[in-house]
Design a protein around this motif. Structure first.
Motif, PDB file in Angstrom:
ATOM      1  N   CYS A   1       0.126   7.780 -10.173  1.00  0.00           N
ATOM      2  CA  CYS A   1      -0.992   7.773  -9.234  1.00  0.00           C
ATOM      3  C   CYS A   1      -2.305   7.800 -10.023  1.00  0.00           C
ATOM      4  CB  CYS A   1      -0.901   8.995  -8.321  1.00  0.00           C
ATOM      5  SG  CYS A   1      -2.311   9.199  -7.208  1.00  0.00           S
TER       6      CYS A   1
ATOM      7  N   THR B   1      -3.918   6.948  -0.803  1.00  0.00           N
ATOM      8  CA  THR B   1      -3.313   5.703  -0.341  1.00  0.00           C
ATOM      9  C   THR B   1      -4.057   4.540  -0.988  1.00  0.00           C
ATOM     10  OG1 THR B   1      -2.663   6.690   1.751  1.00  0.00           O
ATOM     11  CG2 THR B   1      -2.823   4.308   1.696  1.00  0.00           C
TER      12      THR B   1
ATOM     13  N   MET C   1       5.413   3.390   1.931  1.00  0.00           N
ATOM     14  CA  MET C   1       4.873   2.156   1.380  1.00  0.00           C
ATOM     15  C   MET C   1       4.887   1.116   2.498  1.00  0.00           C
ATOM     16  SD  MET C   1       5.813   0.182  -2.196  1.00  0.00           S
ATOM     17  CE  MET C   1       7.526   0.531  -2.105  1.00  0.00           C
TER      18      MET C   1
ATOM     19  N   VAL D   1       0.870  -1.171   0.000  1.00  0.00           N
ATOM     20  CA  VAL D   1       0.000   0.000   0.000  1.00  0.00           C
ATOM     21  C   VAL D   1       0.910   1.223   0.000  1.00  0.00           C
ATOM     22  CG1 VAL D   1      -1.760   1.260   1.281  1.00  0.00           C
ATOM     23  CG2 VAL D   1      -1.823  -1.238   1.204  1.00  0.00           C
ATOM     24  N   ALA D   2       0.738   2.076  -1.002  1.00  0.00           N
ATOM     25  CA  ALA D   2       1.595   3.253  -1.159  1.00  0.00           C
ATOM     26  C   ALA D   2       0.781   4.527  -0.977  1.00  0.00           C
ATOM     27  CB  ALA D   2       2.236   3.245  -2.543  1.00  0.00           C
ATOM     28  N   THR D   3       1.435   5.540  -0.429  1.00  0.00           N
ATOM     29  CA  THR D   3       0.833   6.857  -0.289  1.00  0.00           C
ATOM     30  C   THR D   3       1.519   7.801  -1.254  1.00  0.00           C
ATOM     31  OG1 THR D   3       0.314   6.469   2.029  1.00  0.00           O
ATOM     32  CG2 THR D   3       0.343   8.762   1.296  1.00  0.00           C
ATOM     33  N   CYS D   4       0.748   8.421  -2.136  1.00  0.00           N
ATOM     34  CA  CYS D   4       1.267   9.345  -3.139  1.00  0.00           C
ATOM     35  C   CYS D   4       1.810  10.599  -2.451  1.00  0.00           C
ATOM     36  CB  CYS D   4       0.154   9.719  -4.123  1.00  0.00           C
ATOM     37  SG  CYS D   4       0.626  10.961  -5.346  1.00  0.00           S
TER      38      CYS D   4
END
Length: 86
Positions: free
Chosen positions: A55, A36, A82, A27-30
């Motif tokens: 994204c 997310t 991440m 899980v990634a956060t822009c």
């Protein structure tokens, strides 16, 4: 108080656990918009000089990778953080 440091080899064990995981399940956060979500939801573009993940919310570049000259280069400045769900 002076802190002593080790070289990057001291992190090899823990980092090998991270980079052996399936990145598409992470899980990634822009870093651009803060969205997310799973890396698998990113939009992937195959460019002449490599691959770009963007994204799906704001189209910012999350990650780039290119293989050439006998090496693989990865740049992830578009990902704030991440993590992998347990």
């Amino acid at each position: 108080m002076t802190m002593e440091h080790l070289d990057g080899n001291a992190a090899a064990g823990e980092l090998s656990e991270v980079f052996a995981l399936d990145v598409t399940t992470a899980v990634a956060t822009c870093a651009g918009c803060g969205m997310t979500g799973p890396v698998a939801q990113a939009m992937v573009y195959e460019a002449g000089m490599g691959t770009v993940l963007r994204c799906p919310q704001c189209d910012a570049v999350l990650l780039r990778y290119v293989r050439g000259g006998g090496e693989l280069r990865v740049e992830m400045r578009g990902i704030r953080v991440m993590h992998w769900p347990a």
